[in-house]
Design a protein around this motif. Structure first.
Motif, PDB file in Angstrom:
ATOM      1  N   GLY A  61    -121.962  -2.695 -40.946  1.00  0.00           N
ATOM      2  CA  GLY A  61    -122.392  -1.796 -40.824  1.00  0.00           C
ATOM      3  C   GLY A  61    -123.629  -1.355 -39.766  1.00  0.00           C
ATOM      4  O   GLY A  61    -123.469  -0.663 -39.016  1.00  0.00           O
ATOM      5  N   LEU A 108    -123.539   6.679 -40.841  1.00  0.00           N
ATOM      6  CA  LEU A 108    -122.230   6.879 -41.652  1.00  0.00           C
ATOM      7  C   LEU A 108    -123.083   8.621 -40.975  1.00  0.00           C
ATOM      8  O   LEU A 108    -121.632   8.481 -39.759  1.00  0.00           O
ATOM      9  N   ASN A 124    -117.605   3.131 -45.449  1.00  0.00           N
ATOM     10  CA  ASN A 124    -117.161   4.188 -45.939  1.00  0.00           C
ATOM     11  C   ASN A 124    -116.556   3.266 -47.511  1.00  0.00           C
ATOM     12  O   ASN A 124    -116.873   3.645 -48.168  1.00  0.00           O
ATOM     13  N   THR A 158    -118.191   2.805 -39.388  1.00  0.00           N
ATOM     14  CA  THR A 158    -116.938   3.413 -40.156  1.00  0.00           C
ATOM     15  C   THR A 158    -116.612   3.589 -41.152  1.00  0.00           C
ATOM     16  O   THR A 158    -116.467   3.650 -42.730  1.00  0.00           O
ATOM     17  N   GLN A 159    -115.501   2.285 -41.184  1.00  0.00           N
ATOM     18  CA  GLN A 159    -114.587   2.125 -41.705  1.00  0.00           C
ATOM     19  C   GLN A 159    -115.336   1.439 -43.068  1.00  0.00           C
ATOM     20  O   GLN A 159    -114.772   1.682 -43.757  1.00  0.00           O
ATOM     21  N   ARG A 186    -117.440   1.631 -33.756  1.00  0.00           N
ATOM     22  CA  ARG A 186    -117.879   2.794 -34.138  1.00  0.00           C
ATOM     23  C   ARG A 186    -116.983   2.625 -35.191  1.00  0.00           C
ATOM     24  O   ARG A 186    -117.440   3.042 -36.600  1.00  0.00           O
ATOM     25  N   ASP A 187    -116.237   2.636 -34.783  1.00  0.00           N
ATOM     26  CA  ASP A 187    -114.503   2.655 -35.799  1.00  0.00           C
ATOM     27  C   ASP A 187    -114.644   0.962 -36.948  1.00  0.00           C
ATOM     28  O   ASP A 187    -114.438   1.672 -38.092  1.00  0.00           O
ATOM     29  N   LEU A 227    -122.655   7.445 -36.698  1.00  0.00           N
ATOM     30  CA  LEU A 227    -121.534   6.783 -36.650  1.00  0.00           C
ATOM     31  C   LEU A 227    -120.337   8.272 -36.052  1.00  0.00           C
ATOM     32  O   LEU A 227    -119.543   7.724 -35.370  1.00  0.00           O
ATOM     33  N   GLN A 228    -120.075   8.401 -37.562  1.00  0.00           N
ATOM     34  CA  GLN A 228    -119.085   8.964 -36.936  1.00  0.00           C
ATOM     35  C   GLN A 228    -119.154  10.560 -36.499  1.00  0.00           C
ATOM     36  O   GLN A 228    -119.945  11.199 -36.014  1.00  0.00           O
TER      37      GLN A 228
END
Length: 261
Positions: free
Chosen positions: A198, A257, A233, A229-230, A225-226, A260-261
């Protein structure tokens, strides 16, 4: 085919005796280092095995012991680099050498046991550790050389074990354990790996934001980013769920987060 197998078997034997010389040299620097002492003890066992005409039926165990020696010796060498704050004159060469050393067990397992999966030969924990060590080494070295290989190694470390599917006849009475296994979290190292990924995805996105805005860079930003974020989380859910109160901090993860989101 048999000649090629014997040749590669001799290559492994040669490497074991070369590592013994290297280990002895490093121990002259620090006799009481636990990792070098462990490596030396395993090497003595491996040398005895070959002197007694070792059998190919023990190949998996030999490769596992060889891998542990590599992990112990390179750990000592990595710590030296960290203590010296990655000196500019030798670090690029040394980092490349360490990455090559940490890749070699996987390569040899594939060559010497082509009919088996590498993870079956080396074992899940050793294979995870090889990926973890390569990714973590590049993570520490990132301030000197910008690389993207770290994410591949760390993601592969998380993927060595398959997540436990709770609807596949698996019965777990501890709901916290079930939650971890279903997300592919098997140890503290897996959680730490998630935080590493992350953080590095954040820096990768920031780096790309400061670079020329080409189509490739836009795609890279979306990918980082994907992934970030994944993974984060999952990290936050684990730390604030089953691991709440166990000392895992989520403040930095949440801050990343939000960006990034």
């Amino acid at each position: 085919m048999a000649d090629e197998y014997r040749r590669q078997g001799f290559e492994l034997e040669r490497r074991i005796f070369e590592l013994d010389i290297k280990c002895s040299s490093l121990r002259a620097e620090k006799q009481d280092d636990d990792y070098l002492q462990n490596a030396s003890a395993i090497l003595d066992k491996l040398k005895s095995y070959y002197r007694q005409g070792g059998e190919s039926s023990n190949l998996s165990k030999v490769l596992q012991d060889y891998t542990q020696v590599i992990l112990d010796i390179t750990f000592y060498e990595e710590n030296k680099l960290v203590d010296q704050e990655f000196p500019e004159d030798c670090s690029p060469f040394k980092i490349q050498q360490l990455l090559q050393d940490l890749t070699e067990p996987e390569v040899l397992a594939g060559r010497l046991a082509p009919a088996q999966e590498v993870q079956s030969v080396l074992g899940l924990e050793l294979l995870e550790c090889l990926y973890w060590r390569r990714g973590a080494l590049l993570y520490m070295y990132l301030n000197c050389v910008y690389e993207q290989r770290w994410v591949r190694y760390l993601m592969r470390m998380l993927q060595v074990r398959n997540s436990v599917k709770l609807n596949d006849g698996v019965v777990l009475h501890d709901t916290a354990t079930a939650s971890f296994l279903s997300e592919g979290i098997f140890s503290d190292t897996h959680l730490l790996t998630m935080m590493y990924i992350g953080e590095m995805c954040f820096w990768a996105v920031k780096y790309e934001d400061c670079s020329a805005d080409t189509m490739d860079r836009k795609e890279d930003r979306l990918q980082f980013r994907d992934i970030g974020t994944q993974i984060l989380n999952k990290y936050v859910l684990a730390c604030e769920g089953p691991l709440q109160g166990q000392g895992w901090n989520t403040e930095n993860a949440k801050e990343i987060l939000s960006i990034l989101q």
